[in-house]
Design an enzyme around this catalytic site. Structure first.
Site, PDB file in Angstrom:
ATOM      1  N   ALA A 182     -42.803  38.877  43.611  1.00  0.00           N
ATOM      2  CA  ALA A 182     -43.000  38.566  41.883  1.00  0.00           C
ATOM      3  C   ALA A 182     -42.475  39.889  41.514  1.00  0.00           C
ATOM      4  O   ALA A 182     -41.784  39.983  40.545  1.00  0.00           O
ATOM      5  CB  ALA A 182     -44.434  38.069  41.526  1.00  0.00           C
ATOM      6  N   TYR A 183     -43.095  41.055  41.937  1.00  0.00           N
ATOM      7  CA  TYR A 183     -42.738  42.467  41.461  1.00  0.00           C
ATOM      8  C   TYR A 183     -41.321  42.641  41.615  1.00  0.00           C
ATOM      9  O   TYR A 183     -40.699  43.132  40.811  1.00  0.00           O
ATOM     10  CB  TYR A 183     -43.678  43.309  42.172  1.00  0.00           C
ATOM     11  N   LEU A 184     -40.982  42.334  42.891  1.00  0.00           N
ATOM     12  CA  LEU A 184     -39.441  42.816  43.147  1.00  0.00           C
ATOM     13  C   LEU A 184     -38.544  41.730  42.356  1.00  0.00           C
ATOM     14  O   LEU A 184     -37.336  42.214  41.881  1.00  0.00           O
ATOM     15  CB  LEU A 184     -39.324  42.517  44.447  1.00  0.00           C
TER      16      LEU A 184
END
Length: 220
Positions: free
Chosen positions: A128-130
């Protein structure tokens, strides 16, 4: 120069604030909590408490007005879930860029992540961060009118900086000290010829000033 840094209490941001203040720049660090203010002052920057997850763009633009450059170095941080990856790593990044445009700030740098991609697959928090970082980068690249440079460091370490890096449009995986990330950011601020580049950064063998200057010469 006057430089405004979003995420002013972050580990890269505090290092960058020290470097910029030491060379005589006027630095403002946007922080989430008054409890972080003393650390920002100790680094030589002026703290401004402003929650980039909820602040209106006009309030952020007011802080940015008159700045020569803006740096987005904020992040949801360890322990945060997918929702905050979206509201900080994407949403706050987009807000800060929009505010810079509204304030008339042209030079804009953002600390992204190696592998950032809005189409990245996976169900883990890091996935999700990427995706969030990739979405913020795409907004900057395709919808903003800023003179932007996107920096994507490799795995971050707290060891002492070496001043030797690999800085390219593609480097492959590797580690890099936060000291060297901050030093590269400081050099990029002064190198507007690197605008429009997405750069990856790891430890390497090239002195960082030479690495930045080589990219600037290549982009002319």
């Amino acid at each position: 120069m006057r430089i405004v840094i979003a995420g002013g209490h972050g580990r890269i941001a505090l290092r960058l604030e020290r470097l910029l203040a030491a060379r005589g720049d006027q630095v403002t660090g946007i922080i989430r909590s008054e409890e972080q203010a003393d650390d920002v002052r100790a680094a030589g920057a002026e703290p401004v408490v402003l929650d980039l997850e909820s602040a209106p763009v006009r309030s952020v633009a007011a802080v940015l007005r008159g700045a020569d450059a803006a740096v987005f170095a904020a992040g949801a941080g360890p322990g945060s879930g997918p929702a905050r990856k979206d509201t900080v790593d994407r949403g706050a990044a987009v807000l800060f860029a929009n505010a810079a445009e509204r304030a008339g700030v042209r030079r804009y740098l953002t600390v992204s992540a190696m592998g950032a991609d809005v189409e990245h697959e996976g169900d883990e928090v890091f996935d999700a961060y990427l995706r969030a970082k990739g979405a913020a980068d795409d907004d900057l690249r395709f919808r903003s009118g800023l003179d932007w440079t996107i920096l994507r460091p490799g795995a971050l370490t707290d060891g002492a900086g070496t001043g030797l890096v690999r800085l390219e449009t593609s480097t492959g995986r590797g580690e890099v000290p936060r000291d060297d990330v901050a030093a590269v950011l400081a050099r990029l601020i002064d190198t507007p010829a690197t605008a429009g580049l997405v750069l990856e950064l790891t430890g390497g063998t090239t002195p960082l000033r030479a690495a930045v200057d080589a990219l600037a010469g290549r982009s002319r």
